[in-house]
Write a protein that holds these residues in place. Structure first.
Motif, mmCIF file in Angstrom:
data_model
loop_
_atom_site.group_PDB
_atom_site.id
_atom_site.type_symbol
_atom_site.label_atom_id
_atom_site.label_comp_id
_atom_site.label_asym_id
_atom_site.label_seq_id
_atom_site.Cartn_x
_atom_site.Cartn_y
_atom_site.Cartn_z
ATOM 1 N N ALA A 96 54.722 -30.593 74.626
ATOM 2 C CA ALA A 96 53.642 -30.084 73.779
ATOM 3 C C ALA A 96 54.145 -29.945 72.352
ATOM 4 N N HIS A 97 53.249 -30.146 71.406
ATOM 5 C CA HIS A 97 53.617 -30.152 69.988
ATOM 6 C C HIS A 97 52.537 -29.401 69.204
ATOM 7 N N LEU A 98 52.983 -28.534 68.288
ATOM 8 C CA LEU A 98 52.062 -27.714 67.505
ATOM 9 C C LEU A 98 52.506 -27.691 66.053
ATOM 10 N N GLU A 99 51.575 -27.977 65.142
ATOM 11 C CA GLU A 99 51.852 -27.949 63.703
ATOM 12 C C GLU A 99 50.883 -26.989 63.028
ATOM 13 N N LEU A 100 51.409 -26.117 62.181
ATOM 14 C CA LEU A 100 50.604 -25.176 61.409
ATOM 15 C C LEU A 100 50.895 -25.391 59.929
ATOM 16 N N ASP A 101 49.940 -25.925 59.189
ATOM 17 C CA ASP A 101 50.069 -26.095 57.740
ATOM 18 C C ASP A 101 49.256 -25.003 57.058
ATOM 19 N N PHE A 102 49.891 -24.255 56.141
ATOM 20 C CA PHE A 102 49.185 -23.099 55.590
ATOM 21 C C PHE A 102 49.665 -22.784 54.177
ATOM 22 N N PRO A 103 48.800 -22.174 53.365
ATOM 23 C CA PRO A 103 49.236 -21.661 52.070
ATOM 24 C C PRO A 103 49.874 -20.292 52.238
ATOM 25 N N TYR A 104 50.981 -20.075 51.521
ATOM 26 C CA TYR A 104 51.676 -18.791 51.552
ATOM 27 C C TYR A 104 51.806 -18.306 50.115
ATOM 28 N N PHE A 105 51.514 -17.026 49.881
ATOM 29 C CA PHE A 105 51.467 -16.502 48.516
ATOM 30 C C PHE A 105 52.599 -15.498 48.278
ATOM 31 N N ILE A 106 53.266 -15.667 47.144
ATOM 32 C CA ILE A 106 54.319 -14.751 46.733
ATOM 33 C C ILE A 106 54.003 -14.229 45.338
ATOM 34 N N GLU A 107 54.138 -12.916 45.162
ATOM 35 C CA GLU A 107 53.924 -12.327 43.844
ATOM 36 C C GLU A 107 55.171 -12.514 42.991
ATOM 37 N N LYS A 108 54.971 -13.062 41.789
ATOM 38 C CA LYS A 108 56.091 -13.326 40.895
ATOM 39 C C LYS A 108 55.872 -12.600 39.570
ATOM 40 N N SER A 109 56.985 -12.253 38.922
ATOM 41 C CA SER A 109 56.937 -11.620 37.603
ATOM 42 C C SER A 109 57.378 -12.621 36.554
ATOM 43 N N ALA A 110 56.627 -12.730 35.477
ATOM 44 C CA ALA A 110 57.011 -13.608 34.369
ATOM 45 C C ALA A 110 58.355 -13.139 33.806
ATOM 46 N N PRO A 111 59.187 -14.080 33.311
ATOM 47 C CA PRO A 111 60.583 -13.741 32.987
ATOM 48 C C PRO A 111 60.777 -12.761 31.837
ATOM 49 N N VAL A 112 59.861 -12.658 30.880
ATOM 50 C CA VAL A 112 60.037 -11.768 29.737
ATOM 51 C C VAL A 112 59.018 -10.635 29.759
ATOM 52 N N SER A 113 57.748 -10.973 29.838
ATOM 53 C CA SER A 113 56.705 -9.946 29.795
ATOM 54 C C SER A 113 56.616 -9.152 31.086
ATOM 55 N N GLY A 114 57.085 -9.752 32.178
ATOM 56 C CA GLY A 114 56.967 -9.087 33.474
ATOM 57 C C GLY A 114 55.581 -9.169 34.076
ATOM 58 N N ALA A 115 54.672 -9.932 33.464
ATOM 59 C CA ALA A 115 53.316 -10.080 33.989
ATOM 60 C C ALA A 115 53.363 -10.613 35.414
ATOM 61 N N ARG A 116 52.614 -9.979 36.300
ATOM 62 C CA ARG A 116 52.681 -10.303 37.722
ATOM 63 C C ARG A 116 51.486 -11.164 38.125
ATOM 64 N N SER A 117 51.760 -12.122 39.001
ATOM 65 C CA SER A 117 50.696 -12.996 39.497
ATOM 66 C C SER A 117 51.138 -13.612 40.812
ATOM 67 N N LEU A 118 50.182 -14.122 41.559
ATOM 68 C CA LEU A 118 50.468 -14.763 42.840
ATOM 69 C C LEU A 118 50.638 -16.260 42.646
ATOM 70 N N LEU A 119 51.652 -16.824 43.318
ATOM 71 C CA LEU A 119 51.852 -18.264 43.305
ATOM 72 C C LEU A 119 51.771 -18.775 44.740
ATOM 73 N N GLU A 120 51.054 -19.885 44.903
ATOM 74 C CA GLU A 120 50.856 -20.464 46.229
ATOM 75 C C GLU A 120 51.949 -21.489 46.539
ATOM 76 N N TYR A 121 52.460 -21.425 47.776
ATOM 77 C CA TYR A 121 53.405 -22.409 48.284
ATOM 78 C C TYR A 121 52.824 -22.994 49.569
ATOM 79 N N GLN A 122 52.818 -24.301 49.674
ATOM 80 C CA GLN A 122 52.309 -24.931 50.893
ATOM 81 C C GLN A 122 53.444 -24.998 51.910
ATOM 82 N N CYS A 123 53.215 -24.408 53.086
ATOM 83 C CA CYS A 123 54.274 -24.298 54.092
ATOM 84 C C CYS A 123 53.802 -24.877 55.421
ATOM 85 N N ARG A 124 54.762 -25.072 56.304
ATOM 86 C CA ARG A 124 54.446 -25.648 57.615
ATOM 87 C C ARG A 124 55.417 -25.117 58.655
ATOM 88 N N MET A 125 54.883 -24.855 59.858
ATOM 89 C CA MET A 125 55.692 -24.568 61.031
ATOM 90 C C MET A 125 55.426 -25.666 62.051
#
Length: 260
Positions: A96-125
């Motif tokens: 049996a074989h199972l694939e899960l493709d999904f967006p994963y979100f991580i909150e990141k801080s901008a390098p100088v201002s520190g402004a926070r935002s979510l960035l999407e990463y496409q991941c798979r299991m």
């Protein structure tokens, strides 16, 4: 009510076994382990397959959905082997074989201002169960690369571009997606962010200029990083630079088993 015929169970005379048969591209909610918030709920594109012996005409497609619905709200890496075992049992399969493709979100801080935002990463299991369970974790990480050749020969500036690094790993102990992504981002000319103020834009532009990298440099840098992680048993690193001055991409790949 008369018994309905089961055509899938009927005999096939062509003596051809099928390696994978099943359902593809189902959108379904799953749960992913989040390093900082315990769990992250997301929606995956799901592929489910089993092998089909040569004597059977077809598989029972509805049973894949039945298995999926058994684990509604609970589909995760923790029970992937259990789900695969259920697929084997219900569909009378040996693999049996199972694939899960999904967006994963991580909150990141901008390098100088520190402004926070979510960035999407496409991941798979990717999980497979035959005699033993095999699991692969995959992440696609957007980064910035700046061309060393362009910097060397140009009097003003250098061309840079968005790049994508795709990493697949097998591991002996759990690896957090957040850590895998951070290791790759550290190997780029610069990270990318969803939100940048002017002072941040200046910082990432200058960082990339001070850290030029060919596509070959990127896969070698990631390889060095992953070789130093004792829990990783196998990995494959691919990098694609979406060239800004060419009508093609640059590509490099490294695959290592037992990297130490």
């Amino acid at each position: 009510m008369p018994k309905m015929p089961d055509l899938q169970k009927s005999h096939d005379t062509r003596n051809i076994a099928i390696d994978k048969v099943g359902v593809k591209d189902i959108r379904y909610p799953i749960v992913v382990q989040d390093k900082h918030r315990e769990k992250q709920h997301t929606v995956a594109r799901v592929n489910m397959y089993v092998d089909l012996p040569e004597q059977f005409k077809g598989t029972h497609m509805s049973r894949f959905i039945e298995v999926l619905n058994l684990y509604h709200g609970e589909i995760s890496v923790d029970n992937m082997e259990t789900i695969l075992a259920e697929m084997k049992q219900r569909l009378e399969a040996t693999r049996a074989h199972l694939e899960l493709d999904f967006p994963y979100f991580i909150e990141k801080s901008a390098p100088v201002s520190g402004a926070r935002s979510l960035l999407e990463y496409q991941c798979r299991m990717i999980g497979t169960l035959e005699e033993r369970f095999d699991f692969i974790l995959e992440a696609s990480i957007p980064v910035t690369s700046l061309c060393p050749c362009s910097k060397e020969i140009s009097e003003r500036g250098a061309h840079n571009q968005r790049s994508n690094v795709k990493v697949q790993i097998r591991y002996s102990e759990h690896i957090w997606l957040e850590d895998l992504i951070a290791w790759v981002e550290d190997c780029a000319s610069s990270q990318v962010y969803s939100l940048l103020k002017r002072e941040d834009e200046k910082a990432v532009t200058e960082q990339a200029y001070d850290n030029p990298m060919f596509v070959e440099d990127m896969v070698r840098a990631v390889t060095e990083k992953l070789r130093g992680v004792p829990e990783i048993e196998w990995f494959k690193v691919q990098c694609e630079n979406f060239e800004s001055i060419h009508n093609h991409s640059a590509y490099a790949m490294v695959e290592l088993r037992n990297p130490r």
